[in-house]
Write a protein that holds these residues in place. Structure first.
Motif, mmCIF file in Angstrom:
data_model
loop_
_atom_site.group_PDB
_atom_site.id
_atom_site.type_symbol
_atom_site.label_atom_id
_atom_site.label_comp_id
_atom_site.label_asym_id
_atom_site.label_seq_id
_atom_site.Cartn_x
_atom_site.Cartn_y
_atom_site.Cartn_z
ATOM 1 N N ARG A 193 10.150 -10.012 3.501
ATOM 2 C CA ARG A 193 8.593 -9.792 3.449
ATOM 3 C C ARG A 193 8.998 -8.320 4.195
ATOM 4 O O ARG A 193 9.393 -8.573 4.907
ATOM 5 C CB ARG A 193 8.893 -10.939 4.269
ATOM 6 C CG ARG A 193 6.890 -10.738 5.055
ATOM 7 C CD ARG A 193 6.748 -12.253 5.608
ATOM 8 N NE ARG A 193 6.667 -13.816 4.696
ATOM 9 C CZ ARG A 193 5.919 -14.329 4.459
ATOM 10 N NH1 ARG A 193 4.233 -13.175 4.425
ATOM 11 N NH2 ARG A 193 5.908 -14.937 3.275
ATOM 12 N N GLY A 194 8.250 -7.502 3.446
ATOM 13 C CA GLY A 194 7.402 -6.267 4.027
ATOM 14 C C GLY A 194 7.172 -5.242 2.973
ATOM 15 O O GLY A 194 6.170 -6.317 2.160
ATOM 16 N N VAL A 195 7.457 -4.891 3.329
ATOM 17 C CA VAL A 195 6.128 -3.183 2.001
ATOM 18 C C VAL A 195 7.093 -2.409 1.654
ATOM 19 O O VAL A 195 7.957 -1.931 2.662
ATOM 20 C CB VAL A 195 5.480 -2.384 3.159
ATOM 21 C CG1 VAL A 195 3.806 -3.350 4.034
ATOM 22 C CG2 VAL A 195 6.161 -1.931 4.472
ATOM 23 N N PRO A 196 7.370 -1.468 0.581
ATOM 24 C CA PRO A 196 8.236 -0.571 -0.249
ATOM 25 C C PRO A 196 7.641 0.400 1.289
ATOM 26 O O PRO A 196 6.920 1.110 1.292
ATOM 27 C CB PRO A 196 7.797 -0.229 -1.272
ATOM 28 C CG PRO A 196 6.030 -0.771 -1.240
ATOM 29 C CD PRO A 196 5.874 -1.901 -0.404
ATOM 30 N N LEU A 197 9.396 1.396 0.642
ATOM 31 C CA LEU A 197 9.177 2.678 0.841
ATOM 32 C C LEU A 197 7.971 3.307 1.075
ATOM 33 O O LEU A 197 7.997 4.702 2.097
ATOM 34 C CB LEU A 197 10.871 3.077 0.638
ATOM 35 C CG LEU A 197 11.188 4.223 1.786
ATOM 36 C CD1 LEU A 197 11.096 4.202 3.120
ATOM 37 C CD2 LEU A 197 11.675 5.466 1.638
ATOM 38 N N SER A 198 7.708 3.806 -0.182
ATOM 39 C CA SER A 198 6.823 3.996 -0.811
ATOM 40 C C SER A 198 4.955 3.769 0.445
ATOM 41 O O SER A 198 3.886 4.858 0.444
ATOM 42 C CB SER A 198 5.914 4.205 -2.006
ATOM 43 O OG SER A 198 5.836 2.776 -1.777
ATOM 44 N N ARG A 199 4.900 3.153 0.734
ATOM 45 C CA ARG A 199 3.542 2.440 2.104
ATOM 46 C C ARG A 199 4.667 2.437 3.430
ATOM 47 O O ARG A 199 3.089 2.140 4.049
ATOM 48 C CB ARG A 199 3.102 1.182 0.975
ATOM 49 C CG ARG A 199 2.648 1.126 -0.287
ATOM 50 C CD ARG A 199 1.726 0.469 -0.683
ATOM 51 N NE ARG A 199 1.984 -1.174 -0.583
ATOM 52 C CZ ARG A 199 2.201 -2.021 -1.358
ATOM 53 N NH1 ARG A 199 2.401 -0.848 -3.125
ATOM 54 N NH2 ARG A 199 2.886 -3.099 -0.893
ATOM 55 N N ALA A 200 5.564 2.575 3.896
ATOM 56 C CA ALA A 200 5.657 2.647 4.470
ATOM 57 C C ALA A 200 5.139 3.926 6.404
ATOM 58 O O ALA A 200 4.447 3.118 7.260
ATOM 59 C CB ALA A 200 7.659 3.230 4.746
ATOM 60 N N ARG A 201 4.406 4.942 5.477
ATOM 61 C CA ARG A 201 4.134 5.835 6.257
ATOM 62 C C ARG A 201 2.838 5.002 6.865
ATOM 63 O O ARG A 201 2.413 4.769 7.949
ATOM 64 C CB ARG A 201 4.064 6.831 5.552
ATOM 65 C CG ARG A 201 3.332 8.149 6.370
ATOM 66 C CD ARG A 201 2.851 9.071 5.875
ATOM 67 N NE ARG A 201 4.212 10.563 5.590
ATOM 68 C CZ ARG A 201 5.093 10.241 5.990
ATOM 69 N NH1 ARG A 201 4.273 11.248 7.578
ATOM 70 N NH2 ARG A 201 6.044 11.750 5.961
ATOM 71 N N GLU A 202 1.824 4.085 5.298
ATOM 72 C CA GLU A 202 0.729 3.977 5.986
ATOM 73 C C GLU A 202 0.911 2.691 6.781
ATOM 74 O O GLU A 202 -0.194 2.546 7.619
ATOM 75 C CB GLU A 202 -0.352 3.870 4.748
ATOM 76 C CG GLU A 202 -0.368 4.526 3.703
ATOM 77 C CD GLU A 202 -0.662 4.120 2.423
ATOM 78 O OE1 GLU A 202 -0.635 2.280 2.792
ATOM 79 O OE2 GLU A 202 -0.774 5.158 1.054
ATOM 80 N N GLU A 203 2.385 1.870 6.691
ATOM 81 C CA GLU A 203 2.527 1.008 7.338
ATOM 82 C C GLU A 203 2.200 1.250 9.272
ATOM 83 O O GLU A 203 1.281 0.599 9.811
ATOM 84 C CB GLU A 203 2.868 -0.445 7.072
ATOM 85 C CG GLU A 203 3.578 -1.454 7.745
ATOM 86 C CD GLU A 203 2.350 -1.857 8.007
ATOM 87 O OE1 GLU A 203 2.505 -3.404 8.727
ATOM 88 O OE2 GLU A 203 1.563 -2.684 6.468
ATOM 89 N N MET A 204 2.226 2.286 9.014
ATOM 90 C CA MET A 204 3.257 2.531 10.398
ATOM 91 C C MET A 204 2.388 3.560 11.125
ATOM 92 O O MET A 204 1.948 3.300 12.566
ATOM 93 C CB MET A 204 4.424 4.086 10.510
ATOM 94 C CG MET A 204 5.923 3.217 9.924
ATOM 95 S SD MET A 204 6.961 4.635 9.761
ATOM 96 C CE MET A 204 7.261 5.204 11.155
ATOM 97 N N LYS A 205 1.630 4.196 10.094
ATOM 98 C CA LYS A 205 0.154 4.810 11.397
ATOM 99 C C LYS A 205 -1.020 3.622 11.789
ATOM 100 O O LYS A 205 -1.453 3.437 12.564
ATOM 101 C CB LYS A 205 -0.273 5.398 10.329
ATOM 102 C CG LYS A 205 -0.038 7.207 10.043
ATOM 103 C CD LYS A 205 -0.677 7.339 9.025
ATOM 104 C CE LYS A 205 -0.314 8.903 9.041
ATOM 105 N NZ LYS A 205 -0.563 10.078 8.096
ATOM 106 N N ALA A 206 -0.873 2.493 10.845
ATOM 107 C CA ALA A 206 -2.023 0.501 10.558
ATOM 108 C C ALA A 206 -1.633 0.449 12.859
ATOM 109 O O ALA A 206 -1.910 -0.269 12.631
ATOM 110 C CB ALA A 206 -1.193 -0.009 9.937
ATOM 111 N N ARG A 207 0.503 0.505 12.788
ATOM 112 C CA ARG A 207 0.606 0.187 13.703
ATOM 113 C C ARG A 207 0.704 0.953 14.663
ATOM 114 O O ARG A 207 0.907 0.349 16.070
ATOM 115 C CB ARG A 207 2.181 -0.828 13.219
ATOM 116 C CG ARG A 207 1.707 -1.667 12.058
ATOM 117 C CD ARG A 207 3.630 -2.272 12.101
ATOM 118 N NE ARG A 207 3.447 -3.407 12.038
ATOM 119 C CZ ARG A 207 4.348 -4.276 11.372
ATOM 120 N NH1 ARG A 207 5.505 -3.468 11.747
ATOM 121 N NH2 ARG A 207 4.449 -4.462 10.038
ATOM 122 N N GLY A 208 0.033 2.422 14.676
ATOM 123 C CA GLY A 208 -0.017 3.059 15.904
ATOM 124 C C GLY A 208 0.914 3.945 16.410
ATOM 125 O O GLY A 208 1.356 4.874 17.144
#
Length: 446
Positions: free
Chosen positions: A352-367
């Motif tokens: 359960r997680g996200v690929p590294l290719s979308r990690a930047r977007e996920e981190m921005k979504a979490r502030g």
């Protein structure tokens, strides 16, 4: 120059129509007829699914993965779980191959021509018009050229799919060789393509894994119709195993697209033929490059071999260097589920997680900002985990994961790093590995 590109384009089309030689000589296209053999070879252990290449089936003209269900239209009780009722698409015809080639080259050749035109324009303005063009101005001009070329190429690959998607994945992972505009435009091909219909996905699972008189619900309590990811060769669905198979246990099911083997190998055969014919005219030996890619691609069609590779690499990184004890792995790897593995379907642990290719977007979504302490800490952890795993597998065993692009590296919800997709692996032979190890150690000392 443009006439030469037109002749080369004609040579390409003739190659795909069935001529094994098509070269441009003194302004003429010289061809030689090839002798064809069937690309569908019967295999004792292979179901009929592999003897077909995806193509268009009416009325779903834009979806090659739509299935047709045979039988009485009035039989409402007939279940599509009966794999005998599913008709898989027939092989690509010569006309289909010609259409694919024409679509690709109608976009690729103008891109090449536009670069030559831009170069000629800049040179002309400086040499004949006396303009003093600054390096910044030239860079902006080339950036705009890259943007246009990248957008056109991405659109063409998205419509054709096949091996061209694998090419896009390679380009997107090589920022050291290609302009940023191209790597960015093609990065979306790493883990998100048009998915198969879930009915077809289930039919493949039933055909590959289920025993006689066994129903889909006997094996899987849950099955998400929406795939977690959809790539050129396979797509992955989340599911939950039944108690009969060790559940309830959350798993991921990797399902190979029907007929994709012949389609992708057909695409790369075309590219090999083209690059071999134009070998002397190209700046690099692309024939050798495509031949190596063909070998790598062939390995990705056997999920049984992939499961063996997963276990082999897992055992290597969970064993102490002296081989005397078990240790905790530096990252998470999915483990295959015994008894639910075939050449075209692989059931494994769900991460359960996200690929590294979308990690930047996920981190921005979490502030979380890119330069924040949390980001820097994660970067060090990522580098440490990957260095540990690839360092040990390459230097100690010589058997390692050979496709670590951002779509195959996961950031799990608990912050750990995950590594998936072991379809491409490499083995460095003993003496070569020893030589490589010595060079690495000497380089480190120096």
């Amino acid at each position: 120059m443009m006439r030469m590109y037109a002749l080369i384009g004609l040579a390409v089309i003739l190659l795909l129509l069935g001529f094994d030689r098509a070269v441009v000589v003194d302004g003429f296209v010289v061809v030689k007829q090839a002798h064809h053999t069937s690309s569908c070879r019967a295999r004792r252990s292979s179901p009929p699914i592999i003897c077909a290449a995806a193509t268009t089936i009416a009325p779903a003209a834009t979806n090659p993965d739509v299935v047709a269900v045979a039988g009485d239209d009035n039989d409402d009780d007939k279940s599509v779980s009966d794999t005998d009722a599913v008709e898989f698409p027939p092989p690509l015809t010569k006309v289909d191959r010609l259409k694919r080639a024409a679509t690709f080259w109608s976009a690729a050749l103008p891109i090449v021509a536009s670069y030559l035109g831009k170069d000629a324009e800049l040179r002309f303005r400086e040499a004949f018009l006396g303009e003093q063009l600054t390096e910044d101005y030239k860079q902006l001009a080339w950036d705009a050229q890259h943007e246009m070329g990248a957008a056109t190429l991405a659109q063409t690959i998205a419509s054709l799919k096949g091996f061209y998607v694998k090419t896009a994945q390679i380009i997107s992972s090589r920022q050291d060789l290609f302009p940023e505009q191209y790597t960015e435009a093609l990065s979306g091909f790493t883990d998100q393509l048009d998915p198969m219909d879930p009915t077809l996905a289930k039919a493949i699972i039933e055909q590959e894994l289920l025993h006689r008189n066994e129903k889909f619900d006997d094996v899987f309590l849950e099955f998400d119709d929406e795939p977690l990811g959809s790539a050129s060769i396979a797509q992955v669905h989340r599911a939950v195993l039944s108690e009969a198979y060790g559940g309830p246990r959350e798993v991921a099911i990797k399902i190979q697209r029907p007929s994709i083997e012949s389609k992708l190998l057909g695409d790369i055969a075309n590219l090999k033929a083209i690059s071999k014919t134009l070998r002397d005219a190209l700046p690099l030996d692309y024939y050798t490059v495509f031949s190596e890619l063909e070998k790598q691609l062939a390995d990705e069609f056997d999920f049984v071999a992939e499961a063996v590779s997963m276990d082999r690499i897992y055992n290597a990184i969970t064993t102490s260097p002296d081989g005397k004890s078990k240790i905790a792995p530096p990252l998470v790897m999915p483990r295959p589920v015994a008894g639910l593995i075939s050449k075209r379907v692989l059931v494994m642990d769900f991460l359960r997680g996200v690929p590294l290719s979308r990690a930047r977007e996920e981190m921005k979504a979490r502030g979380i900002e890119p330069d924040s302490p949390e980001s820097l800490l994660f970067g060090r952890k990522l580098l440490s985990s990957l260095t540990h795993v690839f360092g040990r597998t390459i230097l100690e065993t010589g058997f390692f994961h050979a496709d670590p692009h951002p779509g195959n590296i996961f950031v799990l919800e608990d912050g750990r790093i995950g590594l998936i997709d072991f379809g491409q692996v490499k083995q460095i032979a003993g003496r070569k590995r020893e030589t490589f190890d010595n060079k690495v150690l000497m380089g480190g000392i120096g």
